[in-house]
Write a protein that holds these residues in place. Structure first.
Motif, PDB file in Angstrom:
ATOM      1  N   ILE A  20       0.863  -1.179   0.000  1.00 47.20           N
ATOM      2  CA  ILE A  20       0.000   0.000   0.000  1.00 47.20           C
ATOM      3  C   ILE A  20       0.897   1.225   0.000  1.00 47.20           C
ATOM      4  O   ILE A  20       1.759   1.379   0.872  1.00 47.20           O
ATOM      5  CB  ILE A  20      -0.944   0.006   1.212  1.00 47.20           C
ATOM      6  CG1 ILE A  20      -1.854  -1.218   1.138  1.00 47.20           C
ATOM      7  CG2 ILE A  20      -1.744   1.297   1.277  1.00 47.20           C
ATOM      8  CD1 ILE A  20      -2.711  -1.438   2.348  1.00 47.20           C
ATOM      9  N   ILE A  21       0.700   2.091  -0.985  1.00 45.24           N
ATOM     10  CA  ILE A  21       1.518   3.298  -1.136  1.00 45.24           C
ATOM     11  C   ILE A  21       0.675   4.488  -0.692  1.00 45.24           C
ATOM     12  O   ILE A  21      -0.381   4.774  -1.268  1.00 45.24           O
ATOM     13  CB  ILE A  21       1.970   3.457  -2.600  1.00 45.24           C
ATOM     14  CG1 ILE A  21       2.671   2.181  -3.072  1.00 45.24           C
ATOM     15  CG2 ILE A  21       2.874   4.672  -2.751  1.00 45.24           C
ATOM     16  CD1 ILE A  21       2.893   2.111  -4.555  1.00 45.24           C
ATOM     17  N   PRO A  24       1.238   7.803  -3.746  1.00 46.83           N
ATOM     18  CA  PRO A  24       1.812   7.256  -4.979  1.00 46.83           C
ATOM     19  C   PRO A  24       2.165   8.345  -5.978  1.00 46.83           C
ATOM     20  O   PRO A  24       1.542   9.407  -6.016  1.00 46.83           O
ATOM     21  CB  PRO A  24       0.702   6.359  -5.512  1.00 46.83           C
ATOM     22  CG  PRO A  24      -0.548   6.827  -4.877  1.00 46.83           C
ATOM     23  CD  PRO A  24      -0.163   7.449  -3.583  1.00 46.83           C
ATOM     24  N   SER A  29      -0.677   3.128  -9.125  1.00 46.54           N
ATOM     25  CA  SER A  29      -1.875   2.777  -8.362  1.00 46.54           C
ATOM     26  C   SER A  29      -1.484   2.192  -7.006  1.00 46.54           C
ATOM     27  O   SER A  29      -0.358   1.772  -6.792  1.00 46.54           O
ATOM     28  CB  SER A  29      -2.715   1.770  -9.144  1.00 46.54           C
ATOM     29  OG  SER A  29      -1.979   0.584  -9.345  1.00 46.54           O
ATOM     30  N   SER A  30      -2.435   2.197  -6.107  1.00 52.41           N
ATOM     31  CA  SER A  30      -2.243   1.590  -4.798  1.00 52.41           C
ATOM     32  C   SER A  30      -3.567   0.941  -4.413  1.00 52.41           C
ATOM     33  O   SER A  30      -4.625   1.544  -4.606  1.00 52.41           O
ATOM     34  CB  SER A  30      -1.856   2.640  -3.778  1.00 52.41           C
ATOM     35  OG  SER A  30      -1.651   2.060  -2.510  1.00 52.41           O
ATOM     36  N   PRO A  31      -3.588  -0.299  -3.927  1.00 45.03           N
ATOM     37  CA  PRO A  31      -2.438  -1.137  -3.600  1.00 45.03           C
ATOM     38  C   PRO A  31      -1.820  -1.766  -4.851  1.00 45.03           C
ATOM     39  O   PRO A  31      -2.434  -1.814  -5.912  1.00 45.03           O
ATOM     40  CB  PRO A  31      -3.016  -2.219  -2.690  1.00 45.03           C
ATOM     41  CG  PRO A  31      -4.424  -2.351  -3.150  1.00 45.03           C
ATOM     42  CD  PRO A  31      -4.846  -0.969  -3.583  1.00 45.03           C
ATOM     43  N   ARG A  32      -0.591  -2.265  -4.672  1.00 46.74           N
ATOM     44  CA  ARG A  32       0.119  -3.001  -5.715  1.00 46.74           C
ATOM     45  C   ARG A  32       0.445  -4.377  -5.153  1.00 46.74           C
ATOM     46  O   ARG A  32       0.452  -4.568  -3.948  1.00 46.74           O
ATOM     47  CB  ARG A  32       1.394  -2.262  -6.097  1.00 46.74           C
ATOM     48  CG  ARG A  32       0.991  -0.862  -6.583  1.00 46.74           C
ATOM     49  CD  ARG A  32       1.910  -0.174  -7.467  1.00 46.74           C
ATOM     50  NE  ARG A  32       2.261  -0.888  -8.663  1.00 46.74           N
ATOM     51  CZ  ARG A  32       3.337  -0.584  -9.364  1.00 46.74           C
ATOM     52  NH1 ARG A  32       4.134   0.382  -8.977  1.00 46.74           N
ATOM     53  NH2 ARG A  32       3.616  -1.241 -10.450  1.00 46.74           N
ATOM     54  N   LEU A  52       8.483   1.287  -6.449  1.00 47.82           N
ATOM     55  CA  LEU A  52       7.335   2.038  -5.933  1.00 47.82           C
ATOM     56  C   LEU A  52       7.022   3.273  -6.761  1.00 47.82           C
ATOM     57  O   LEU A  52       5.885   3.717  -6.810  1.00 47.82           O
ATOM     58  CB  LEU A  52       7.576   2.436  -4.475  1.00 47.82           C
ATOM     59  CG  LEU A  52       7.647   1.276  -3.481  1.00 47.82           C
ATOM     60  CD1 LEU A  52       7.948   1.804  -2.094  1.00 47.82           C
ATOM     61  CD2 LEU A  52       6.373   0.472  -3.492  1.00 47.82           C
TER      62      LEU A  52
END
Length: 68
Positions: A20-21, A24, A29-32, A52
């Motif tokens: 989770i970023i 970002p 995108s998040s989450p990755r 990231l």
């Protein structure tokens, strides 16, 4: 089943991780998700990971192996 240059593997375990970023970068995108695929007696056969700050993924695939 996972099909790779080294062959077709069944009974594959995927250890999937979630990243989770909080802030970002543009286009990210998040989450990755990162994936690590393992086969008993062989080891890791496929891996997906990323930086990231980049929207792209990096993939490493097993191209051959020798079981003794």
């Amino acid at each position: 089943s996972v099909v790779l240059p080294a062959g077709t593997f069944s009974n594959v375990l995927n250890f999937k991780g979630t990243v989770i970023i909080n802030n970002p970068a543009p286009g990210v995108s998040s989450p990755r998700y990162i994936n690590n695929y393992f086969v008993a007696g062989v080891g890791k056969i496929l891996e997906t990971t990323m930086f990231l700050s980049s929207p792209n993924y990096i993939e490493r695939r097993l191209s051959g192996y020798l079981v003794q």
